[in-house]
Design a protein around this motif. Structure first.
Motif, mmCIF file in Angstrom:
data_model
loop_
_atom_site.group_PDB
_atom_site.id
_atom_site.type_symbol
_atom_site.label_atom_id
_atom_site.label_comp_id
_atom_site.label_asym_id
_atom_site.label_seq_id
_atom_site.Cartn_x
_atom_site.Cartn_y
_atom_site.Cartn_z
ATOM 1 N N THR A 70 18.577 -23.781 -49.634
ATOM 2 C CA THR A 70 18.389 -22.752 -48.613
ATOM 3 C C THR A 70 19.689 -22.506 -47.853
ATOM 4 O OG1 THR A 70 16.102 -23.456 -48.384
ATOM 5 C CG2 THR A 70 16.991 -22.118 -46.607
ATOM 6 N N TYR A 72 21.344 -20.571 -44.316
ATOM 7 C CA TYR A 72 21.076 -20.039 -42.994
ATOM 8 C C TYR A 72 22.340 -19.331 -42.525
ATOM 9 C CZ TYR A 72 17.358 -23.442 -43.450
ATOM 10 O OH TYR A 72 16.287 -24.152 -43.916
ATOM 11 N N THR A 100 17.932 -15.947 -43.449
ATOM 12 C CA THR A 100 17.679 -17.123 -44.272
ATOM 13 C C THR A 100 17.534 -16.654 -45.703
ATOM 14 O OG1 THR A 100 16.512 -18.209 -42.447
ATOM 15 C CG2 THR A 100 16.130 -19.081 -44.668
ATOM 16 N N GLU A 101 18.206 -17.355 -46.615
ATOM 17 C CA GLU A 101 18.078 -17.058 -48.044
ATOM 18 C C GLU A 101 17.396 -18.241 -48.715
ATOM 19 O OE1 GLU A 101 22.008 -14.208 -48.546
ATOM 20 O OE2 GLU A 101 22.042 -16.197 -49.452
ATOM 21 N N PRO A 102 16.196 -18.034 -49.267
ATOM 22 C CA PRO A 102 15.483 -19.121 -49.929
ATOM 23 C C PRO A 102 16.125 -19.492 -51.259
ATOM 24 C CG PRO A 102 14.201 -17.094 -50.043
ATOM 25 C CD PRO A 102 15.418 -16.798 -49.220
ATOM 26 N N ALA A 103 15.804 -20.687 -51.722
ATOM 27 C CA ALA A 103 16.403 -21.245 -52.935
ATOM 28 C C ALA A 103 15.739 -20.737 -54.209
ATOM 29 C CB ALA A 103 16.290 -22.769 -52.891
ATOM 30 N N ASN A 107 14.959 -15.833 -56.441
ATOM 31 C CA ASN A 107 15.450 -15.211 -55.210
ATOM 32 C C ASN A 107 16.851 -14.646 -55.401
ATOM 33 O OD1 ASN A 107 13.205 -15.817 -53.336
ATOM 34 N ND2 ASN A 107 13.701 -17.908 -53.943
#
Length: 145
Positions: A70, A72, A100-103, A107
């Motif tokens: 993840t 931030y 926030t960029e999810p893993a 994605n």
């Protein structure tokens, strides 16, 4: 995230890195003129915590990619246009905004600077130990890079 909280997060990461010994990551984000500077890095409990400052010049982007952990982000300057693998915008983040960029490979995304001034981001990567900062991904069929 308020400025006080952001400053506090950066301070904690920097202090932890200073105590653990900082290693500099050599990779930088993709895209002409896009640069990344590692500010602090440490490993705790099998996770790498890497704080970077990313600069995206006007008219440039990060390239299509995903992360194994993840991220931030805090937008210091400019406005980041963020797109997902459906080619749709999933947000425009202006100075003072967080994202926030999810893993994971489900994605895939791209960050673009569609403005006339540089975008400057402070990004905390929380990755499995030894994972790359990002994994390149092909353009999912969008008419932009």
């Amino acid at each position: 995230m308020g400025k006080g909280m952001r400053v506090g997060t950066i301070a904690v990461v920097a202090a932890t890195a200073a105590l653990a010994g900082v290693a500099t990551a050599g990779a930088t984000p993709g895209g002409p003129g896009v640069t990344g500077e590692t500010i602090a890095q440490t490993t705790v409990g099998g996770k790498d915590y890497i704080l970077r400052r990313i600069t995206i010049p006007a008219g440039q982007g990060t390239g299509w990619h995903f992360h194994d952990g993840t991220l931030y982000g805090f937008v210091e300057e400019g406005a980041l246009s963020h797109f997902d693998s459906t080619c749709e915008s999933d947000g425009v983040y202006k100075a003072g905004s967080t994202l926030t960029e999810p893993a994971g490979p489900r994605n895939v995304h791209i960050g673009r600077n569609l403005g006339t001034t540089p975008v400057i981001l402070d990004v905390l990567y929380v990755l499995p130990h030894g994972a790359p900062l990002s994994e390149d991904a092909p353009n999912p069929g969008c008419d932009f890079e």
